[in-house]
Write a protein that holds these residues in place. Structure first.
Motif, PDB file in Angstrom:
ATOM      1  N   LEU A  42      15.197 -13.612  12.838  1.00 60.77           N
ATOM      2  CA  LEU A  42      15.649 -12.895  11.593  1.00 60.77           C
ATOM      3  C   LEU A  42      15.375 -13.777  10.273  1.00 60.77           C
ATOM      4  O   LEU A  42      15.332 -13.096   9.196  1.00 60.77           O
ATOM      5  CB  LEU A  42      17.291 -13.019  11.435  1.00 60.77           C
ATOM      6  CG  LEU A  42      17.908 -11.895  12.560  1.00 60.77           C
ATOM      7  CD1 LEU A  42      19.413 -11.832  12.571  1.00 60.77           C
ATOM      8  CD2 LEU A  42      17.298 -10.632  12.714  1.00 60.77           C
ATOM      9  N   ASP A  43      15.411 -15.179  10.589  1.00 60.87           N
ATOM     10  CA  ASP A  43      15.031 -15.956   9.363  1.00 60.87           C
ATOM     11  C   ASP A  43      14.507 -17.518  10.009  1.00 60.87           C
ATOM     12  O   ASP A  43      14.434 -17.713  11.214  1.00 60.87           O
ATOM     13  CB  ASP A  43      16.094 -16.462   8.552  1.00 60.87           C
ATOM     14  CG  ASP A  43      17.427 -16.778   9.200  1.00 60.87           C
ATOM     15  OD1 ASP A  43      17.425 -17.864  10.094  1.00 60.87           O
ATOM     16  OD2 ASP A  43      18.312 -16.608   8.798  1.00 60.87           O
ATOM     17  N   TYR A  61      10.431 -11.810  10.526  1.00 65.54           N
ATOM     18  CA  TYR A  61      10.306 -11.558   8.920  1.00 65.54           C
ATOM     19  C   TYR A  61       8.700 -12.146   8.728  1.00 65.54           C
ATOM     20  O   TYR A  61       8.158 -12.592   9.633  1.00 65.54           O
ATOM     21  CB  TYR A  61      11.023 -12.939   8.194  1.00 65.54           C
ATOM     22  CG  TYR A  61      10.574 -14.354   8.516  1.00 65.54           C
ATOM     23  CD1 TYR A  61       9.644 -15.032   7.994  1.00 65.54           C
ATOM     24  CD2 TYR A  61      11.255 -14.959   9.591  1.00 65.54           C
ATOM     25  CE1 TYR A  61       9.452 -16.425   8.614  1.00 65.54           C
ATOM     26  CE2 TYR A  61      11.094 -16.015  10.172  1.00 65.54           C
ATOM     27  CZ  TYR A  61      10.199 -16.750   9.251  1.00 65.54           C
ATOM     28  OH  TYR A  61       9.739 -18.095   9.778  1.00 65.54           O
ATOM     29  N   LYS A  62       8.320 -11.818   7.477  1.00 64.11           N
ATOM     30  CA  LYS A  62       6.857 -11.770   7.059  1.00 64.11           C
ATOM     31  C   LYS A  62       6.395 -13.278   6.920  1.00 64.11           C
ATOM     32  O   LYS A  62       7.066 -14.159   6.259  1.00 64.11           O
ATOM     33  CB  LYS A  62       6.488 -11.382   5.950  1.00 64.11           C
ATOM     34  CG  LYS A  62       6.489  -9.610   5.911  1.00 64.11           C
ATOM     35  CD  LYS A  62       6.283  -9.109   4.816  1.00 64.11           C
ATOM     36  CE  LYS A  62       6.050  -7.241   5.057  1.00 64.11           C
ATOM     37  NZ  LYS A  62       5.561  -6.897   3.868  1.00 64.11           N
ATOM     38  N   GLU A  72       6.213  -7.437  11.852  1.00 61.85           N
ATOM     39  CA  GLU A  72       6.838  -7.977  10.510  1.00 61.85           C
ATOM     40  C   GLU A  72       7.323  -6.859   9.763  1.00 61.85           C
ATOM     41  O   GLU A  72       6.734  -5.747   9.485  1.00 61.85           O
ATOM     42  CB  GLU A  72       5.510  -8.773   9.867  1.00 61.85           C
ATOM     43  CG  GLU A  72       5.086  -9.839  10.448  1.00 61.85           C
ATOM     44  CD  GLU A  72       3.849 -10.682   9.576  1.00 61.85           C
ATOM     45  OE1 GLU A  72       3.772 -11.705   9.828  1.00 61.85           O
ATOM     46  OE2 GLU A  72       3.253  -9.930   8.687  1.00 61.85           O
ATOM     47  N   ASP A  74      10.256  -6.696   6.022  1.00 63.87           N
ATOM     48  CA  ASP A  74      10.645  -7.052   5.029  1.00 63.87           C
ATOM     49  C   ASP A  74      12.199  -7.738   4.980  1.00 63.87           C
ATOM     50  O   ASP A  74      12.446  -8.526   4.726  1.00 63.87           O
ATOM     51  CB  ASP A  74      10.641  -6.157   3.741  1.00 63.87           C
ATOM     52  CG  ASP A  74       9.375  -5.782   3.135  1.00 63.87           C
ATOM     53  OD1 ASP A  74       8.537  -6.627   3.330  1.00 63.87           O
ATOM     54  OD2 ASP A  74       9.157  -4.674   2.866  1.00 63.87           O
ATOM     55  N   SER A  75      12.973  -6.645   5.888  1.00 60.93           N
ATOM     56  CA  SER A  75      14.448  -7.135   6.132  1.00 60.93           C
ATOM     57  C   SER A  75      14.486  -7.189   7.503  1.00 60.93           C
ATOM     58  O   SER A  75      15.002  -5.864   8.268  1.00 60.93           O
ATOM     59  CB  SER A  75      15.055  -6.110   5.484  1.00 60.93           C
ATOM     60  OG  SER A  75      16.655  -6.474   5.636  1.00 60.93           O
ATOM     61  N   PRO A  76      14.487  -8.176   8.263  1.00 56.30           N
ATOM     62  CA  PRO A  76      14.480  -8.171   9.859  1.00 56.30           C
ATOM     63  C   PRO A  76      15.978  -7.689  10.460  1.00 56.30           C
ATOM     64  O   PRO A  76      15.798  -6.847  11.320  1.00 56.30           O
ATOM     65  CB  PRO A  76      14.205  -9.553  10.205  1.00 56.30           C
ATOM     66  CG  PRO A  76      13.329 -10.114   9.129  1.00 56.30           C
ATOM     67  CD  PRO A  76      14.085  -9.511   7.998  1.00 56.30           C
ATOM     68  N   LYS A  77      17.071  -8.024   9.653  1.00 52.04           N
ATOM     69  CA  LYS A  77      18.400  -7.682  10.030  1.00 52.04           C
ATOM     70  C   LYS A  77      18.598  -6.118  10.003  1.00 52.04           C
ATOM     71  O   LYS A  77      19.091  -5.396  10.824  1.00 52.04           O
ATOM     72  CB  LYS A  77      19.519  -8.442   9.232  1.00 52.04           C
ATOM     73  CG  LYS A  77      20.911  -8.126  10.002  1.00 52.04           C
ATOM     74  CD  LYS A  77      21.830  -8.962   8.969  1.00 52.04           C
ATOM     75  CE  LYS A  77      23.177  -8.912   9.725  1.00 52.04           C
ATOM     76  NZ  LYS A  77      24.174  -9.824   8.896  1.00 52.04           N
ATOM     77  N   LEU A  78      18.011  -5.511   9.090  1.00 50.27           N
ATOM     78  CA  LEU A  78      18.071  -4.097   8.901  1.00 50.27           C
ATOM     79  C   LEU A  78      17.350  -3.377   9.779  1.00 50.27           C
ATOM     80  O   LEU A  78      17.651  -2.383  10.408  1.00 50.27           O
ATOM     81  CB  LEU A  78      17.694  -3.478   7.542  1.00 50.27           C
ATOM     82  CG  LEU A  78      17.563  -1.986   7.121  1.00 50.27           C
ATOM     83  CD1 LEU A  78      19.003  -1.581   7.169  1.00 50.27           C
ATOM     84  CD2 LEU A  78      17.129  -1.742   5.642  1.00 50.27           C
ATOM     85  N   ALA A  79      15.899  -4.010   9.952  1.00 51.37           N
ATOM     86  CA  ALA A  79      15.084  -3.302  11.160  1.00 51.37           C
ATOM     87  C   ALA A  79      15.742  -3.473  12.241  1.00 51.37           C
ATOM     88  O   ALA A  79      15.435  -2.616  13.217  1.00 51.37           O
ATOM     89  CB  ALA A  79      13.853  -4.016  10.932  1.00 51.37           C
ATOM     90  N   SER A  81      18.824  -3.428  13.408  1.00 52.74           N
ATOM     91  CA  SER A  81      19.894  -2.269  13.547  1.00 52.74           C
ATOM     92  C   SER A  81      19.179  -1.026  13.932  1.00 52.74           C
ATOM     93  O   SER A  81      19.537  -0.152  14.691  1.00 52.74           O
ATOM     94  CB  SER A  81      20.737  -2.014  12.262  1.00 52.74           C
ATOM     95  OG  SER A  81      19.875  -1.546  11.112  1.00 52.74           O
TER      96      SER A  81
END
Length: 344
Positions: A42-43, A61-62, A72, A74-79, A81
């Motif tokens: 996630l980060d 993340y990118k 990759e 932009d928003s790993p947490k949203l992806a 879900s």
């Protein structure tokens, strides 16, 4: 649950696949993933753990560096879900009205709804398509439950309430109980003021276990679309909660509080009645809110104030022992100078 190609997942989450297009069987955390699994970074704080992970590929993340295939985003947490929903999609129960449930002849229930064991549905209630009342759910008279809403055991929704579409109401929540309204005479005797409003809840609202939302005194208590409410939250009568607000566990809102869009109230925040919390404002944990909060401001403490001021005060408080020692030394020096002058 079947295997998925990384390219299919990347397309679904609007990500970019780097490396081999593997087939993965599941999504798992870094520490338990195996070679057939997709895991997630996630980060940057997860980088070290990712180095030792046995996962076959990563959602990340990118700019994350690895020799393994990655998706990759932009928003790993949203992806994440969305990926969880790919592997574990919501499956609705087959339509049913359980024989142990008690249903008024004047209630309307869709033939696509599921009404589980020991539910009670009162006169004039409306239960729309794909609603699930899992078990032991009470629906009051003239209450409407919108399409796709799932309601778990021991939830009570009283009369003249409206629940939107695709909501989730967790076990034990209470919606539409009477608001806390009393008038007190000159002898100190409290007389209850009837609460004749309802509760109106929008679409995609999540309500946690043992949360209570009081009905309005004259008009509805209003919870708008996409609000997310944790467990053990109290929302008083006549409150208005606008779109996409987050209320974390043990928040307590007194009556007629207005919370604007995208505000966040962290755990154990208490809010005085008739207060407005601005759009995008953040109230940090264990704060006591006694006055309005402007748009976009972050506050904390009791009484709550801008968090920068709060931390300045905390730093000063932590320095008090040192400041006290310095004052004592100055007092001793002053006394010494006085004695010296008297002797002269």
């Amino acid at each position: 649950m079947g295997n998925k190609l990384l390219s299919e997942i990347a397309k679904a989450v609007n990500g970019t696949l780097r490396g081999e297009d593997l087939s993965v069987k599941d999504i798992k955390p870094l520490n338990i993933a195996c070679e057939e699994d997709l895991s997630f970074v996630l980060d940057k704080t997860n980088n070290e753990l990712a180095c030792f992970s046995k996962a076959g590929a990563f959602l990340c993340y990118k700019g994350f560096e690895t020799t393994k295939p990655v998706i990759e985003v932009d928003s790993p947490k949203l992806a994440l879900s969305k990926v969880i929903n790919i592997f574990y999609p919501i499956s609705y129960r087959e339509p049913l009205i359980h024989k142990s449930s008690v249903i008024s002849e004047n209630a309307w229930i869709s033939d696509k709804a599921y009404v589980g064991p020991y539910c009670v549905i009162e006169e004039g209630a409306v239960i729309e398509d794909n609603v699930e009342l899992v078990a032991f759910v009470y629906i009051g008279r003239e209450t409407k439950i919108g399409k796709g809403t799932r309601i778990f055991p021991f939830v009570s929704i009283r009369e003249k309430c409206k629940i939107g579409e695709n909501c989730v109401i967790q076990a034990g929540a209470m919606i539409g109980n009477d608001g806390f309204g009393y008038a007190t005479d000159s002898y100190g005797h409290h007389t209850w003021i009837p609460q004749i409003g309802g509760v109106s809840i929008g679409d995609e609202v999540d309500i946690g276990s043992n949360t209570t939302i009081d009905r309005g005194s004259f008009v509805d208590t209003v919870i708008k679309d996409n609000v997310k409410i944790d467990n053990l939250v109290q929302i008083g009568h006549n409150c208005t909660i606008e779109k996409s607000v987050i209320l974390v566990s043990m928040v307590g809102l007194s009556g007629s509080v207005h919370v604007k869009e995208n505000a966040v109230l962290a755990g154990q925040v208490g809010v005085k009645d008739h207060i407005t919390i601005g759009k995008g404002a953040t109230i940090l944990a264990k704060s006591g809110l006694m006055k309005d909060v402007p748009d976009g401001v972050t506050v904390m403490g009791y009484p709550a104030r801008p968090y920068v001021d709060f931390f300045k005060e905390r730093i000063l408080i932590e320095r008090l022992p040192e400041i006290e020692r310095r004052i004592k030394k100055l007092e001793e020096k002053i006394e010494s100078l006085k004695d010296q002058n008297n002797n002269e």
